[in-house]
Write an enzyme that holds these catalytic residues in place. Sequence first.
Site, short mmCIF file in Angstrom:
data_model
loop_
_atom_site.label_atom_id
_atom_site.label_comp_id
_atom_site.label_asym_id
_atom_site.label_seq_id
_atom_site.Cartn_x
_atom_site.Cartn_y
_atom_site.Cartn_z
N GLU A 127 0.86 -1.19 0.00
CA GLU A 127 0.00 0.00 0.00
C GLU A 127 0.89 1.24 0.00
OE1 GLU A 127 -2.80 -0.10 3.22
OE2 GLU A 127 -3.54 -2.09 2.64
N GLU A 362 9.41 -7.50 -4.35
CA GLU A 362 9.42 -8.72 -3.52
C GLU A 362 10.42 -8.62 -2.36
OE1 GLU A 362 8.61 -12.51 -4.89
OE2 GLU A 362 7.60 -11.85 -6.72
N THR A 364 12.94 -5.30 -0.66
CA THR A 364 14.14 -4.57 -1.10
C THR A 364 15.40 -5.33 -0.67
OG1 THR A 364 14.27 -3.35 0.98
CG2 THR A 364 12.96 -2.34 -0.79
N ALA A 365 16.53 -4.89 -1.24
CA ALA A 365 17.81 -5.51 -0.87
C ALA A 365 18.06 -5.33 0.63
CB ALA A 365 18.93 -4.88 -1.69
N1 CAA Z 1 7.60 -17.77 7.16
C1 CAA Z 1 6.67 -17.99 8.14
N2 CAA Z 1 6.45 -17.10 9.14
C2 CAA Z 1 7.19 -15.97 9.15
C3 CAA Z 1 8.17 -15.69 8.18
C4 CAA Z 1 8.37 -16.66 7.15
N3 CAA Z 1 9.28 -16.47 6.20
N4 CAA Z 1 8.73 -14.50 8.44
C5 CAA Z 1 8.13 -14.02 9.54
N5 CAA Z 1 7.21 -14.92 9.97
C6 CAA Z 1 6.35 -14.80 11.15
C7 CAA Z 1 7.20 -14.66 12.42
O1 CAA Z 1 7.53 -15.93 12.95
C8 CAA Z 1 6.28 -13.88 13.33
O2 CAA Z 1 5.35 -14.80 13.86
P1 CAA Z 1 4.56 -14.56 15.27
O3 CAA Z 1 3.38 -13.75 14.96
O4 CAA Z 1 4.18 -15.95 15.69
O5 CAA Z 1 5.52 -13.88 16.20
C9 CAA Z 1 5.51 -12.98 12.36
O6 CAA Z 1 5.61 -13.59 11.08
C10 CAA Z 1 6.08 -11.57 12.29
O7 CAA Z 1 7.42 -11.65 11.90
P2 CAA Z 1 8.45 -10.44 12.09
O8 CAA Z 1 8.44 -10.01 13.52
O9 CAA Z 1 9.75 -10.83 11.50
O10 CAA Z 1 7.72 -9.30 11.23
P3 CAA Z 1 8.16 -7.83 10.86
O11 CAA Z 1 6.97 -6.94 10.94
O12 CAA Z 1 9.38 -7.43 11.59
O13 CAA Z 1 8.44 -7.93 9.29
C11 CAA Z 1 9.78 -8.25 7.33
C12 CAA Z 1 9.41 -8.72 8.74
C13 CAA Z 1 10.86 -9.18 6.89
C14 CAA Z 1 10.30 -6.82 7.32
C15 CAA Z 1 8.54 -8.38 6.41
O14 CAA Z 1 7.55 -7.45 6.73
C16 CAA Z 1 8.88 -8.26 4.94
O15 CAA Z 1 9.30 -9.23 4.32
N6 CAA Z 1 8.69 -7.07 4.36
C17 CAA Z 1 8.87 -6.88 2.90
C18 CAA Z 1 7.59 -7.08 2.20
C19 CAA Z 1 7.78 -7.35 0.75
O16 CAA Z 1 8.60 -8.17 0.36
N7 CAA Z 1 6.97 -6.69 -0.05
C20 CAA Z 1 6.99 -6.91 -1.46
C21 CAA Z 1 5.58 -7.00 -1.96
S1 CAA Z 1 5.33 -8.15 -3.19
C22 CAA Z 1 5.79 -7.40 -4.63
O17 CAA Z 1 6.78 -6.74 -4.72
C23 CAA Z 1 4.82 -7.72 -5.66
C24 CAA Z 1 4.90 -7.45 -7.04
O18 CAA Z 1 3.85 -7.37 -7.66
C25 CAA Z 1 6.17 -7.45 -7.78
#
Ligand code: CAA
Length: 390
Positions: A127, A362, A364-365
Amino acid sequence: MVDFTLTDEQKNLRELAHDFAEKEIRPVAWEYDKDGTWPQEIVDKAHEVGLMNTHLPEEYGGAGLSYLDGCLIEEELAWGCSGIQTSLGANGLAAAPVLIGAAEEVKKEYCSELVESPVLASFCLTEPDAGSDVSGMRTSAVRQGDRYVLNGSKCFITNGGYADWFTVYAKTDKEAGHRGISAFLVRKDDTVVVDKKEDKMGQRASNTATITFNDTEVDSRYLLGEENHGFKLAMMTLDRTRPGVAAMAVGIARAAFEFAVDYSKERVQFGVPIAMHQAIQFMIADMATDIEASRLLTWKSAVQLDNGERNTLLSSHAKRFAGDSAMRVTTDAVQVYGGYGFIKEYPVEKLMRDAKIMQLYEGTAQIQRLVIARETLLPRRVSEPEPAPA
Ligand code: CAA
C-alpha cells in the site's frame, strides 16, 4: 551428494524457454520497452506452450514443475526481457497463497482457470504507506455474516490492470499489528477499480497498477488460511517466489554480460579490441563470477524448497545477492560500452534500468539483509511444518 547436473527433462525445459525468449521475446523487447506496450500476444503464446503457471500441481491440471525447474525457465525468459517475464510469472505469486491456504474446492476452481486460458491474477500486499512494513497496511476487511467487506487501495500491483482475480491482504483486526491481517481471494467486479498505471524506469512492458477495493464483498469461503494469519501466509509466499526473482536477476545479468563480451571483442581502442585491455578483462571476470555465484544461490534456495524445507534464509541470500549482482553487472556492461552504453540505440541501458527493480520488488535488498541478519542472529523456530512444495 551434491550434483549440479540437470536432468534431460530440465535441459529440455531450459531449451524450450530459451527458444521462446529468443524467438518471441527478444525481437520485440526493446520496442515494447520504449512504448511500455502490454505484451498480450506473448502472454497468449507462453500460455499455449506451457511456460506459465509452471508450479500449479498436476491435480489442478498444472505442470507440477519443481521450484528448480521454474528457476531454469525464469532465467531464460528474463534473459529475453525481464519486464515481459514479470508479466508471465506474476500468476505464481498470486497463486502461491491460494495453494498454501485455500480450501480444496477453491484451489480447484481458481487453479484450473489459470490452466485453461491465459487468465492473469495479481498479488495485492503493498500500500502507499505500507511497503517494507507490511503490518502498517490500512485496507480493511469487515466480517458481515458469511461475507467480508473490503475497502482500501493497493499499489505497485503487477498485472493489476489485466487481472481477473486478486489475492488481497487486509486488516481484520486493526489493533493487532501483523496478527490482525487476513488474506482473501477476490474476483474482479465493478467494486474493484484500477486507478493508475505506473510509468516506470524499467520493466516497462510489465503492467504495474493501483487497485482500489470499494465495499468489495467476498464470501468467507475465499478467506485464505485462518483469519488473522495472513501475514505469515504472505511471508511463506515470498519465501517461495524470491528464488524465481533471483533467477530473473541472473537472466538480466547474463544478457548484459553477453552483450558486453561481444562488444568488447568488436570495439577497437588503442589499436586492439578493448577485450585485450586488462581493465576490461577484470570487469568481465567480475561479471562472470557474480552471475555464477548468483545462479548457485538461486538453485540452492529452490532445491531447499523442493526438498520440503523452509528456505527463508537462502531465498533472501539468493534474492539479495542476485539482485545486487544484476545491478552491478548491468552497470558494468554500460561501462564496457563506454559512451555508447548510455545511448538508447544500444541494448545495455535497458538492462541497467530493468535490473534496478530486482533490488526493490518482492522485498528490497535492505529487507533481504534484515531477514538474513535475523535468521543468522536469531534463527526462527517454526513449529508448523512447511507444506509440500506446490
Ligand atoms: N515464514 C513464516 N512465518 C514468518 C516468516 C516466514 N518467512 N517470516 C516471519 N514470519 C512470522 C514470524 O515468525 C512472526 O510470527 P509470530 O506472529 O508468531 O511472532 C511474524 O511472522 C512476524 O514476523 P516479524 O516479527 O519478523 O515481522 P516484521 O513486521 O518485523 O516484518 C519483514 C518482517 C521481513 C520486514 C517483512 O515485513 C517483509 O518481508 N517485508 C517486505 C515485504 C515485501 O517483500 N513486499 C513486497 C511486496 S510483493 C511485490 O513486490 C509484488 C509485485 O507485484 C512485484
